[in-house]
Design a protein around this motif. Structure first.
Motif, PDB file in Angstrom:
ATOM      1  N   VAL A   2       0.936  -1.349   0.205  1.00 50.19           N
ATOM      2  CA  VAL A   2       0.195   0.150  -0.094  1.00 50.19           C
ATOM      3  C   VAL A   2       0.794   1.238  -0.147  1.00 50.19           C
ATOM      4  CG1 VAL A   2      -1.934  -0.798   1.143  1.00 50.19           C
ATOM      5  CG2 VAL A   2       0.162  -0.223   2.587  1.00 50.19           C
ATOM      6  N   SER A  29       2.202   1.075  -5.503  1.00 52.15           N
ATOM      7  CA  SER A  29       1.025   0.603  -4.973  1.00 52.15           C
ATOM      8  C   SER A  29      -0.329   0.456  -5.894  1.00 52.15           C
ATOM      9  CB  SER A  29       0.625   0.525  -3.457  1.00 52.15           C
ATOM     10  OG  SER A  29      -0.334  -0.322  -3.065  1.00 52.15           O
ATOM     11  N   VAL A  31      -3.031   0.871  -4.204  1.00 54.74           N
ATOM     12  CA  VAL A  31      -3.937   0.766  -3.349  1.00 54.74           C
ATOM     13  C   VAL A  31      -3.270   1.999  -2.046  1.00 54.74           C
ATOM     14  CG1 VAL A  31      -5.346  -0.376  -1.510  1.00 54.74           C
ATOM     15  CG2 VAL A  31      -5.260  -1.642  -3.282  1.00 54.74           C
ATOM     16  N   LYS A  44      -5.482   5.522  -8.436  1.00 57.96           N
ATOM     17  CA  LYS A  44      -5.759   3.963  -7.532  1.00 57.96           C
ATOM     18  C   LYS A  44      -7.290   4.038  -6.560  1.00 57.96           C
ATOM     19  CE  LYS A  44      -0.501   5.186  -7.076  1.00 57.96           C
ATOM     20  NZ  LYS A  44       0.185   5.052  -5.967  1.00 57.96           N
ATOM     21  N   LEU A  61      -7.778  -3.977   6.270  1.00 60.81           N
ATOM     22  CA  LEU A  61      -6.545  -4.795   4.862  1.00 60.81           C
ATOM     23  C   LEU A  61      -5.962  -5.621   5.250  1.00 60.81           C
ATOM     24  CD1 LEU A  61      -4.317  -1.532   4.578  1.00 60.81           C
ATOM     25  CD2 LEU A  61      -6.061  -2.616   2.387  1.00 60.81           C
TER      26      LEU A  61
END
Length: 179
Positions: A2, A29, A31, A44, A61
């Motif tokens: 992330v 990432s 995310v 994203k 998560l």
């Protein structure tokens, strides 16, 4: 993996918590975890959170990204100098006490590693919920919910074990079970 877009203080805390679950922090990432007030990156997936509630992002998560990982499906516990491999569904409740973290099944109790917070995060998708500062209960094993005084509850689970839900955690139980 992330990306973090937040204050340095929150970033430090999040990085530490995420590392416990082997979730890497990386700018590349797809995310992004974005603290409220920070600009959302384009293209994203963004999860916006309040700085005070940063642990909720970790729970999200861990329960979503790590759902398919082996360690969520089985764990080991120590009882009478023997290790046992078990499924979380077999656990009635987990308790933090003077002997460490203990997982209770219908037939035995097992010493397990990690922290209560770890199991609360990882097993939330399995139906476990915190009921007081030292216990998690598997809602699949709850037989009765008894209203108690001062906005609290007593949960009767398998083997006629009764566990008290503290006032602080009773609201979360009501919301989870739509009481």
């Amino acid at each position: 993996m992330v990306q973090l877009l937040c204050s340095s203080k929150v970033s430090e805390k999040l990085t530490q918590e995420l590392s416990k679950y082997q979730i890497e922090v990386n700018k590349d990432s797809d995310v992004a975890l974005v603290e409220q007030g920070y600009e959302l990156p384009s293209e994203k997936i963004c999860i916006v959170f309040d700085a005070i509630e940063y642990m909720d992002v970790v729970k999200l998560l861990v329960s979503g990204i790590r759902e398919d990982m082996h360690m969520m499906h089985r764990f080991t516990g120590l009882s009478e100098n023997k290790f046992a491999v078990m499924e979380p569904l077999d656990v009635l409740y987990v308790e933090a006490g003077p002997d460490g973290i203990m997982a209770y099944t219908k037939s035995n109790r097992y010493s397990i590693k990690e922290t209560l917070q770890y199991y609360e995060n990882i097993w939330a998708v399995k139906g476990f919920i915190r009921i007081n500062k030292s216990q998690l209960v598997n809602l699949l094993h709850v037989k009765e919910i008894i209203p108690w005084f001062n906005s609290r509850y007593v949960l009767r689970i398998d083997n006629d074990i009764e566990l008290e839900v503290s006032k602080m955690f009773s609201k979360k139980l009501r919301n989870t079970l739509k009481l």
